[in-house]
Design an enzyme around this catalytic site. Sequence first.
Site, PDB file in Angstrom:
ATOM      1  N   LYS A   1       0.851  -1.198   0.000  1.00  0.00           N
ATOM      2  CA  LYS A   1       0.000   0.000   0.000  1.00  0.00           C
ATOM      3  C   LYS A   1       0.884   1.245   0.000  1.00  0.00           C
ATOM      4  CE  LYS A   1      -3.892   1.940   2.655  1.00  0.00           C
ATOM      5  NZ  LYS A   1      -4.805   1.667   3.794  1.00  0.00           N
TER       6      LYS A   1
ATOM      7  N   SER B   1      -9.484   1.551   2.516  1.00  0.00           N
ATOM      8  CA  SER B   1      -8.579   2.390   1.765  1.00  0.00           C
ATOM      9  C   SER B   1      -7.464   1.608   1.079  1.00  0.00           C
ATOM     10  CB  SER B   1      -7.950   3.416   2.719  1.00  0.00           C
ATOM     11  OG  SER B   1      -7.210   2.754   3.746  1.00  0.00           O
TER      12      SER B   1
ATOM     13  N   SER C   1     -10.313  -1.150   6.474  1.00  0.00           N
ATOM     14  CA  SER C   1      -9.604  -0.992   5.210  1.00  0.00           C
ATOM     15  C   SER C   1      -8.817  -2.204   4.731  1.00  0.00           C
ATOM     16  CB  SER C   1      -8.658   0.213   5.296  1.00  0.00           C
ATOM     17  OG  SER C   1      -9.384   1.393   5.512  1.00  0.00           O
TER      18      SER C   1
END
Length: 466
Positions: A81, A150, A174
């Site tokens: 990420k 996210s 997330s």
Amino acid sequence: MMTDVTRLPVVELRDRLAAGALSALEVAEGFLARCEAVEPEVRAFAFLDPEHVRAQARRLDEHRKSGRPLGRLHGLPVALKDTIDTADMPTENGTAVDKGRRPEEDAVAVSRLRQAGALIFGKTVTTELAYFAPGPTRNPHDLERTPGGSSQGSAAAVAAGMAPLAVGTQTAGSVIRPAAFCGIVGFKPSFGLIPRSGVLTQCRELDTLGTFARDLEGAALLAEGLQGHDEGDPDTRPLAALPLLSACGEMPPYQPLFAFVRGPTWDQAAADTVEAFAELAGALGEIGGTGPDGEGICDEVELPEEFAEGIEAQLRLQHVGIARNYGHYLDRHGELMSPVLRQAVEQGRALSAIEFLNAKDWAAVLRDGLDRLFERYDAILTPAAPGEAPRDLAITGKPAFNALWTLLGLPAVTLPLLAGENGMPLGVQLVGRKGEDERLLRTAAWLQRSLTADDASTTTREAKLA
């Protein structure tokens, strides 16, 4: 015939790399070819440099030829990420404010991956500062639907077969939510198991690193390599490493018992979710028979009304964290921030110190309140998300079925075992007692094995992209 490395189970891929049946470069080329085919549509990566990937693979192959010991993740591509610092790649946190930002050193988690021989494959798209404003990523099962947030790029990259493993973060939902929407396994371990030094801080009291894979063993293997104490993260502790991967292959000492919890947000569950979980609870009765005391192996358990306070407590903690850690973005570059993030900063700034401390207290009180439940049940069974991924790329869905467990720091895993009315994945979330990640993974593996293997609704779903 050539092996399609993108379809191999993670542990088998690891074993072939360790045995020399596959080189790191062969594996890298396989996943790069998959990226070339589907990344233009899925848009999971914020940064992907094929030549840098190949250079890492060649170094790993040279390491192997030298005869030196191999790391436990030797040659396995891992996508990260874009809130996790990498010294050799940009880390832009999903915001134009940090465009071109290149950290001076790796996050601790990245250092551990490199030490274990992993190939850092690229940086995946995150929402703006890991909050709700989405990036360009689309769901591999239906390009008109959100992949969640996210950690949207991490989930989509794995679901589309562009990376076997990925790392994300969870402050509300997330990891679990995008994994559920994309039809893969997402594992959020107990709070404090994986260090966060060098990772964008949204809320210290909640932020947790998690893993993505197309199978449970892969998610466990990756988490096992990331866990451990870090002096730079005060919420980690010097404990013996947990054998998370081996737990997935163990038989439980007794037949697992499940607590089906609707939770304080059940009114947000879609009709197909309600129906699917009713069928799942019934199937568990047929598969498992009866528990050790003669009762069913899946009981419906109603949480006390006080647990509804946990939803608000999580949100208050998150907003205070956002105000504290992102306030400078708003003050200096407010014109570049989304309305939803500006509002979150303002809401956090409006909260009092008493409200913040009370929210922290709720976490401890509610976690203690679950102790008796976990004395009887091996895991809580509950939805991973309200329903299928919404057909709207402007939103990322709601963390309604994740926020409470994140507040309490409990380990959670989502399994792609069900399908909704449109054929999209519905995730089954299992939640365990804090610190008992092995027990949770062992129970999750039992559940997977126990469900009928030839039932299309209870097997890992392939992304629809060719």
